[in-house]
Motif scaffolding. Structure first.
Motif, PDB file in Angstrom:
ATOM      1  N   MET A 136       0.832  -1.216   0.000  1.00 33.20           N
ATOM      2  CA  MET A 136       0.000   0.000   0.000  1.00 33.20           C
ATOM      3  C   MET A 136       0.863   1.261   0.000  1.00 33.20           C
ATOM      4  O   MET A 136       0.401   2.337  -0.362  1.00 33.20           O
ATOM      5  CB  MET A 136      -0.874   0.037   1.255  1.00 33.20           C
ATOM      6  CG  MET A 136      -1.889  -1.082   1.330  1.00 33.20           C
ATOM      7  SD  MET A 136      -3.228  -0.673   2.475  1.00 33.20           S
ATOM      8  CE  MET A 136      -2.359  -0.451   4.021  1.00 33.20           C
ATOM      9  N   LEU A 137       2.108   1.119   0.452  1.00 28.00           N
ATOM     10  CA  LEU A 137       2.957   2.291   0.672  1.00 28.00           C
ATOM     11  C   LEU A 137       3.935   2.538  -0.460  1.00 28.00           C
ATOM     12  O   LEU A 137       4.716   3.502  -0.398  1.00 28.00           O
ATOM     13  CB  LEU A 137       3.740   2.117   1.977  1.00 28.00           C
ATOM     14  CG  LEU A 137       2.917   1.700   3.206  1.00 28.00           C
ATOM     15  CD1 LEU A 137       3.849   1.428   4.376  1.00 28.00           C
ATOM     16  CD2 LEU A 137       1.905   2.777   3.559  1.00 28.00           C
ATOM     17  N   CYS A 138       3.961   1.664  -1.468  1.00 28.65           N
ATOM     18  CA  CYS A 138       5.097   1.796  -2.388  1.00 28.65           C
ATOM     19  C   CYS A 138       4.833   2.788  -3.503  1.00 28.65           C
ATOM     20  O   CYS A 138       4.840   2.465  -4.669  1.00 28.65           O
ATOM     21  CB  CYS A 138       5.634   0.468  -2.885  1.00 28.65           C
ATOM     22  SG  CYS A 138       4.504  -0.591  -3.709  1.00 28.65           S
ATOM     23  N   ASN A 139       4.634   4.030  -3.097  1.00 28.57           N
ATOM     24  CA  ASN A 139       4.605   5.147  -4.037  1.00 28.57           C
ATOM     25  C   ASN A 139       5.422   6.284  -3.435  1.00 28.57           C
ATOM     26  O   ASN A 139       5.718   6.284  -2.238  1.00 28.57           O
ATOM     27  CB  ASN A 139       3.159   5.597  -4.287  1.00 28.57           C
ATOM     28  CG  ASN A 139       2.419   5.902  -3.010  1.00 28.57           C
ATOM     29  OD1 ASN A 139       2.509   5.149  -2.038  1.00 28.57           O
ATOM     30  ND2 ASN A 139       1.687   7.005  -2.986  1.00 28.57           N
TER      31      ASN A 139
ATOM     32  N   ILE B 292       6.072  10.125  -2.213  1.00 29.40           N
ATOM     33  CA  ILE B 292       5.292  11.206  -1.607  1.00 29.40           C
ATOM     34  C   ILE B 292       6.139  12.471  -1.745  1.00 29.40           C
ATOM     35  O   ILE B 292       7.279  12.501  -1.261  1.00 29.40           O
ATOM     36  CB  ILE B 292       5.013  10.901  -0.111  1.00 29.40           C
ATOM     37  CG1 ILE B 292       4.254   9.572   0.052  1.00 29.40           C
ATOM     38  CG2 ILE B 292       4.288  12.064   0.561  1.00 29.40           C
ATOM     39  CD1 ILE B 292       2.791   9.615  -0.307  1.00 29.40           C
TER      40      ILE B 292
ATOM     41  N   ARG C 246       6.724   6.238   6.606  1.00 28.37           N
ATOM     42  CA  ARG C 246       5.269   6.044   6.676  1.00 28.37           C
ATOM     43  C   ARG C 246       4.834   4.906   7.587  1.00 28.37           C
ATOM     44  O   ARG C 246       3.652   4.795   7.922  1.00 28.37           O
ATOM     45  CB  ARG C 246       4.726   5.789   5.267  1.00 28.37           C
ATOM     46  CG  ARG C 246       5.027   6.939   4.316  1.00 28.37           C
ATOM     47  CD  ARG C 246       4.530   6.679   2.925  1.00 28.37           C
ATOM     48  NE  ARG C 246       3.084   6.679   2.854  1.00 28.37           N
ATOM     49  CZ  ARG C 246       2.389   6.316   1.776  1.00 28.37           C
ATOM     50  NH1 ARG C 246       3.039   5.925   0.690  1.00 28.37           N
ATOM     51  NH2 ARG C 246       1.084   6.339   1.776  1.00 28.37           N
TER      52      ARG C 246
END
Lengths: 480, 480
Positions: free
Chosen positions: A154-157, A159, A219
């Motif tokens: 879910m976090l692999c973008n 920011i 995150r």
């Protein structure tokens, strides 16, 4: 020869970066040695002892009868009618089959798992914590690893142009470093304090967070309790401090609690993050976002091959949770027989039921024996010169620190190996003992460790520790 | 309320993009309707018919006895001693247990699977194709989906600044579109030719490749044979042309062959890509890189819930294959009981063995009944005004084309739904039949389709088709 479509040069570089030491080159070599022994090769030992992986049954732990009987019944329902299995086994199997499409474990379940099993898991958590759990927040998985990866994904973008970062303990279980590498996430390493039984210091969390803030957007925070590879069991006060830290810094908390049933040391007790945050009250209770992971591979069960696990999601934004569930749905469902094992772990036979006595006896025997071995291993290592091993409070591993002679370090470097890897290869070739070098988990620079499981049965473990001792003496002598 | 760590806004956008229609909103609604019916809600139908997913056991297909007996024995080895199961069942269970660590299916296996099972799969492929297969190139998996994703993941990096692209058929099985979205890979869509029984035209492959070349680096080609959702079985000539195309363009070929045992139409025959490329000789035989996928979820077995599958890797660069295996190792291993099912599918009972007769009878009965239903469904749809359905040559689905009245299209648009989605929701609410709209698989713009499985048992399928017909007549009348 034509050039290949997929080459090392054009392969996704994250795959090349990914390392998983628990099944790395040392373990591959151990497998080769086993084959050599089978073919009659002469070695200074008769068998390879695989102390590299928390694989209880492979090391002689016997399955829990109740679980196996229930799985046999759901697989071959004739046994419900025609076997002399206990009544509660048959009833459980009937309940599970009733919850399966077409009454068969051959059907897909919902992607989050069979509703009945999810309800049983929620009840287990309620009983464990003394606080409510919603079955809709329970998501079953193919072992804990799948669920952990789904959450990390879910976090692999990026920011604000920065990659996302995830805080992981050092030493850590290498599924985390491997998954972060695979997903292009940044490792934000915080060190556990070896001097204080591998305790977790919030000042160190703060340091790591601040330092990472320059290169990535932190995150999430991973905590493994009881610890792998360290064997520590966090105190309640420690957990409270971590909850505060995660909340203050707006981090998603990933609590790897797969060893929650493996606590041995007097005075040590398992507290779930969920329980502690609920009891800390607001704002933590209803704000901290938590994913907690559990597995049937560990505990007193050790059913690693069945691939059953679950996660509980707490305080996630409902839309986010729906997205996570959608993402999981493309993989159809976790194995129904793994889910059956989960059901048995979540809902143990109750007092008065036919299987209760055998179950209790088997469970107590496994846990008592593991506790005995946890003590034996730490004591033996501490009796060896150049070894320092913390108490194995829980989980299934010891992670002793070893001193390596300067000449050994030089010899390792000459071979292009990390010194602890060099040591582990020598140990394997000379004794057949397969451990995992500390560098596979991470360790403070200049220190050397290894992880061994406590899983060999007592007699074999005694033998293993004896040959380890002899090896270490010879090794030290050779390089001093 | 404090802001959340993970929100829809900062969530990995690939997860939001990902869609998997086989378990999408329509199926979620179907689940709700089932619960409403349980609670006594009055509807124009008594049960929901889940024709959305290839879930054979859920639709009443019975398990193959041999497989279930072997799994029961490896799970509860007392049955080897004390049951009256056939001798070959017991022997198979003993062989598998001998190949498991500590003689227990509770142990982890090698990440690529139990060696014995991999050897049996290689033997199955040799027998199927008449060409050698290496067991080292067989990698077992938790259903075919996991293996497919693992292979796609090798490609998810940019090449010369361009994203990698993967060619997929339209219509396609949405695991592909979902995985490409998840991994940030470009969909390169080539259309199957509905007018020619969903055949695959190389000119169309060339068109798609050329067009995509501007925006991405095309690296792989997915072919599903027998087809999902289309039910077509590729001819040998067609396969040869595809092999040439993939080789000429330096593409990795992903052959989704999970329906290889599901071929019904007279004159249709399954040829594996491996067999065809081997028989085409050089340069294809030793150069074309191929990954072929198989599963125990389909065929005459339908053991979807057990999550067993495999892939065969052909002509991969050895270093690349080693990297792929390394990547898989962090996930530990596929479920051992799924692997046991794979073993039974790969090595069927042989003539003369005790289980042979029952096995043959059960297998023949399932396949004959599926063939009958494949015919029934296509004939019925073709008898309905506004329907056009190709022969279901293989697999488990029909993908008919439907004409929708202009007014229905307008009504759908007013609700913000795609017309085929609108139609499918109406069908569900009025008849309890759950299908998947064509837009979930892809279709030529301006055409409308849906996928239904052929899995409801004959009497239920008859009933389903009758209420479908009535619904469609009423729907057409309402909007004409």
């Amino acid at each position: 020869m034509a050039s290949k479509a997929v080459t090392i040069e054009n392969l996704n570089p994250n795959i090349i970066k990914l390392e998983y030491a628990v099944r790395g080159p040392l373990v591959i070599r151990a497998g080769e040695i086993e084959k050599e022994l089978e073919k009659g090769a002469k070695k200074p030992f008769k068998t390879v002892i695989k102390a590299n992986i928390g694989d209880a049954h492979a090391m002689g732990q016997t399955p829990i009868t109740f679980i196996r009987q229930v799985i046999a019944c759901v697989t071959y329902p004739d046994l419900i009618k025609n076997s002399n299995f206990p009544a509660d086994v048959k009833q459980r199997a009937k309940d599970i089959l009733k919850a399966c499409g077409g009454g068969s474990v051959g059907s897909y379940s919902m992607s989050q798992g069979i509703e009945l099993v999810r309800r049983h898991v929620a009840e287990y958590i309620e009983k464990r914590d003394g606080h409510p759990a919603r079955w809709q927040d329970i998501c079953l998985s193919t072992g804990a690893s799948t669920a952990i990866k789904n959450v990390l994904q879910m976090l692999c973008n990026k920011i604000d142009g920065k990659p996302s970062g995830v805080m992981i303990p050092i030493p850590q279980y290498p599924l985390y470093s491997a998954s972060l590498a695979e997903y292009g996430l940044e490792q934000v390493r915080y060190y556990l304090d070896e001097e204080r039984d591998w305790g977790l210091d919030v000042a160190e969390l703060t340091r790591a967070l601040k330092q990472a803030d320059k290169t990535c957007k932190v995150r999430a925070l991973v905590v493994i309790n009881p610890g792998n590879p360290t064997g520590q069991v966090l105190t309640r006060a420690n957990i409270e401090a971590i909850v505060k830290f995660a909340h203050e810094n707006g981090l998603l908390l990933l609590a790897d609690e797969v060893y929650q049933k493996n606590v041995y040391a007097p005075g040590s007790e398992f507290f779930s993050f969920k329980k502690v945050m609920r009891e800390m009250g607001e704002p933590y209770s209803s704000e901290l976002e938590l994913a907690s992971f559990m597995s049937v591979s560990k505990g007193y069960v050790g059913e690693s091959g069945l691939r059953g696990g679950w996660m509980e999601l707490v305080n996630l934004q409902p839309e986010v949770q729906a997205q996570l569930y959608k993402c999981i749905s493309a993989m159809l469902c976790p194995t129904t027989l793994g889910q059956t094992a989960v059901d048995c772990v979540a809902k143990e036979p109750a007092q008065g039921e036919e299987s209760y006595e055998v179950w209790s006896r088997e469970k107590a025997a496994v846990l008592a024996s593991l506790a005995e071995r946890a003590t034996m291993i730490a004591e033996t290592f501490n009796s060896m010169q150049g070894f320092k091993c913390n108490v194995v409070q829980g989980a299934m591993y010891a992670f002793p620190r070893i001193e390596l002679p300067e000449k050994a370090i030089a010899a390792a470097k000459a071979e292009g190996k990390a010194p602890d890897v060099f040591y582990a290869f020598r140990l394997l070739e000379e004794t057949g003992i397969c451990i995992v070098p500390g560098s596979g988990f991470g360790q403070r620079p200049g220190t050397y460790h290894f992880r061994t499981t406590i899983l060999p049965q007592p007699a074999l473990l005694r033998h293993m520790l004896d040959s380890f001792k002899t090896f270490h003496q010879n090794f030290t002598k050779q390089y001093s």
